[in-house]
Design a protein around this motif. Structure first.
Motif, PDB file in Angstrom:
ATOM      1  N   VAL A  70      36.014  91.510 120.766  1.00 19.14           N
ATOM      2  CA  VAL A  70      37.019  92.548 120.581  1.00 19.14           C
ATOM      3  C   VAL A  70      38.053  92.232 119.514  1.00 19.14           C
ATOM      4  N   SER A  71      38.563  91.003 119.530  1.00 15.40           N
ATOM      5  CA  SER A  71      39.714  90.698 118.678  1.00 15.40           C
ATOM      6  C   SER A  71      39.320  90.396 117.239  1.00 15.40           C
ATOM      7  N   CYS A  72      38.026  90.385 116.967  1.00 16.65           N
ATOM      8  CA  CYS A  72      37.565  89.986 115.647  1.00 16.65           C
ATOM      9  C   CYS A  72      37.454  91.172 114.684  1.00 16.65           C
ATOM     10  N   ILE A 123      45.003  81.071 124.250  1.00 14.38           N
ATOM     11  CA  ILE A 123      43.667  81.173 124.863  1.00 14.38           C
ATOM     12  C   ILE A 123      42.557  80.666 123.945  1.00 14.38           C
ATOM     13  N   ASP A 124      42.872  80.443 122.657  1.00 11.22           N
ATOM     14  CA  ASP A 124      41.811  80.047 121.729  1.00 11.22           C
ATOM     15  C   ASP A 124      42.425  79.416 120.487  1.00 11.22           C
ATOM     16  N   ILE A 125      41.748  78.395 119.957  1.00 11.55           N
ATOM     17  CA  ILE A 125      42.150  77.782 118.674  1.00 11.55           C
ATOM     18  C   ILE A 125      40.911  77.729 117.793  1.00 11.55           C
ATOM     19  N   ASN A 126      41.026  78.161 116.555  1.00 11.56           N
ATOM     20  CA  ASN A 126      39.871  78.207 115.654  1.00 11.56           C
ATOM     21  C   ASN A 126      40.163  77.445 114.372  1.00 11.56           C
ATOM     22  N   TYR A 127      39.224  76.567 114.009  1.00 13.65           N
ATOM     23  CA  TYR A 127      39.365  75.848 112.746  1.00 13.65           C
ATOM     24  C   TYR A 127      38.937  76.753 111.580  1.00 13.65           C
ATOM     25  N   LEU A 129      45.513  80.382 116.080  1.00 12.87           N
ATOM     26  CA  LEU A 129      45.472  80.384 117.532  1.00 12.87           C
ATOM     27  C   LEU A 129      45.673  81.799 118.035  1.00 12.87           C
ATOM     28  N   ASP A 130      45.001  82.086 119.160  1.00 13.52           N
ATOM     29  CA  ASP A 130      45.163  83.383 119.826  1.00 13.52           C
ATOM     30  C   ASP A 130      46.160  83.167 120.950  1.00 13.52           C
ATOM     31  N   ILE A 131      47.209  83.978 120.925  1.00 12.18           N
ATOM     32  CA  ILE A 131      48.242  83.826 121.959  1.00 12.18           C
ATOM     33  C   ILE A 131      48.509  85.202 122.580  1.00 12.18           C
ATOM     34  N   PHE A 161      47.987  88.213 119.823  1.00  9.24           N
ATOM     35  CA  PHE A 161      48.580  87.824 118.536  1.00  9.24           C
ATOM     36  C   PHE A 161      47.761  86.681 117.973  1.00  9.24           C
ATOM     37  N   LYS A 162      47.370  86.863 116.712  1.00  7.59           N
ATOM     38  CA  LYS A 162      46.678  85.776 116.022  1.00  7.59           C
ATOM     39  C   LYS A 162      47.687  85.110 115.106  1.00  7.59           C
ATOM     40  N   VAL A 163      47.857  83.824 115.304  1.00  8.70           N
ATOM     41  CA  VAL A 163      48.815  83.085 114.483  1.00  8.70           C
ATOM     42  C   VAL A 163      48.001  82.232 113.514  1.00  8.70           C
TER      43      VAL A 163
HETATM   44 MG   LIG Z   1      39.661  84.094 119.840  1.00 13.24          MG
END
Ligand SMILES: [Mg+2]
Ligand SMILES: Nc1ncnc2c1ncn2[C@@H]1O[C@H](COP(=O)(O)OP(=O)(O)OP(=O)(O)O)[C@@H](O)[C@H]1O
Ligand SMILES: O=P(O)(O)O[C@H]1[C@H](OP(=O)(O)O)[C@@H](OP(=O)(O)O)[C@@H](O)[C@@H](O)[C@@H]1OP(=O)(O)O
Ligand SMILES: [Mg+2]
Length: 340
Positions: A248-250, A306-310, A291-293, A211-213
């Motif tokens: 993959v998730s992009c 697992i990841d946070i992106n600005y 964030l990727d959760i 899930f991308k929040v």
């Molecule tokens: Mg990511």
């Protein structure tokens, strides 16, 4: 063209309109919010889409490109500066500008962005938060930082007691394709083949969906994306080596319409995400991030960030143009209120 001329030109474009513009000009009698932007050409293409610029103009928001070859203070005046460019020099220019122009909202502060550009610190606030309530528990996978000497990895992994498989991620996120090149390691000895600096993170089975929040100020939007498939115990015992995997998730294709196992596909509870987003916004000092959760497979309420992106790819977020323009307006209004 000078900024004031540009505003006058856009306002003149809709002489027949009272408040709302149809003809592409800015609405009359409305305070214009001027947003200076410094973005890569890739980001301009994905973010500053005509549907965003059009809606923004109708709401009295004007996007103006920042010219990096000229001093920032000579440009504008801006109400908001929106940016995502790498480099220390640019960070310093922005920091100096923030000091000189406290009346301008810089989205977001360079220091706060720097913090999430290092995977050693990126998830620290999620770990410190230790969020656990009736809706679920949110943690981060256990991880180990390797700064140099790849031959020390097998020992370091057993000392830290990390469980295989492990995801190896470059330590720094600098906007390059390389900083997104990850590997999945099935055995600890093969990790010696990797190039530090990196982070080794326990792989958490999550049913192949993440899930991308997306967070834009106080607004949040959640989407499903395809992710790496689970690794079974049997598969782990039969395989060795490190395998590079693509982003993959992009992918532009979302997993929102796919025929998925409902236990895997069920979105994390909204109140849990609201609380997580609110806390992270405050702790990180960022207003634009995602964030990727993931949900641990076989559980209902055990989540891992697992990841946070600005300033991520908002162009892929449904209704982003409405959410973003409302957010920009809300910043302009709160500033106006403060002045009164
Ligand atoms: Mg990511
Ligand atoms: N700890 C983990 N457990 C399970 N899967 C993981 C884990 N870490 C990463 N992944 C998988 O690897 C993908 C890439 O990892 P991550 O999101 O950290 O990389 P990124 O390059 O920062 O991604 P983005 O393009 O979102 O910035 C994730 O989307 C997910 O599919
Ligand atoms: O290019 P996209 O639209 O996919 O956006 C991606 C964005 O690239 P961009 O900032 O150059 O646009 C990435 O930034 P860097 O880490 O590389 O700086 C990162 O934030 C990804 O998570 C975004 O993907 P999303 O999380 O939204 O799927
Ligand atoms: Mg990332």
């Amino acid at each position: 063209m000078r900024l004031m001329e540009e505003i006058a030109r856009q306002k003149d474009g809709d002489r027949d309109e009272e408040v709302v513009s149809i003809g592409g000009g800015l609405p009359q009698h409305v305070k214009v919010v001027i947003v200076g932007y410094a973005l890569t050409s890739k980001k301009i293409k994905s973010f500053l889409q005509p549907k965003l610029e059009g809606l923004a103009r109708n709401k009295g928001i004007l996007f103006v490109a920042i010219d990096q070859s000229r001093p920032l203070s000579d440009q504008g005046p801006f109400d908001i500066v929106l940016h995502k460019l790498s480099g220390r020099e640019w960070g310093q220019i922005l920091e100096d500008y923030r000091q000189m122009h406290p009346e301008v909202t810089v989205l977001d502060p360079p220091d706060a962005i720097q913090h999430v550009h290092n995977r050693q610190y990126m998830l620290q606030d999620v770990a410190d938060l230790n969020l656990s309530d009736a809706y679920g528990k949110v943690g981060v996978p256990r991880q180990l930082v390797i700064k140099k000497d790849p031959s020390s990895i097998p020992d370091a992994v057993s000392k830290a007691g990390l469980t295989l498989p492990l995801v190896a991620k470059p330590l720094l996120v600098d906007g390059s394709a390389k900083s997104h090149q990850h590997s999945l390691a099935y055995d600890q000895y093969s990790l010696q083949k990797l190039e530090p600096p990196l982070v080794l993170q326990e792989f958490v089975n999550h049913g192949g969906v993440l899930f991308k929040v997306y967070i834009v100020g106080e607004a949040i939007k959640v989407v499903r994306r395809f992710s790496l498939p689970d690794v079974s115990k049997r598969e782990l015992s039969k395989n060795a080596g490190v395998f590079r995997f693509p982003r993959v998730s992009c992918a532009a294709a979302s997993a929102d319409d796919a025929d998925l196992d409902p236990c895997v596909a069920e979105l994390p509870p909204r109140p849990l995400l609201e609380k997580l987003a609110r806390e992270l916004r405050r702790r990180l000092g960022l207003r634009l991030f995602n964030l990727d959760i993931i949900r641990e497979h076989g559980t209902r309420d055990r989540f891992y960030v697992i990841d946070i992106n600005y300033f991520p790819g908002y162009g892929k977020m449904p209704e982003y143009e409405h959410i973003f323009t409302d957010f920009l307006l809300s910043l302009g209004q709160s500033k106006y209120k403060k002045r009164c």
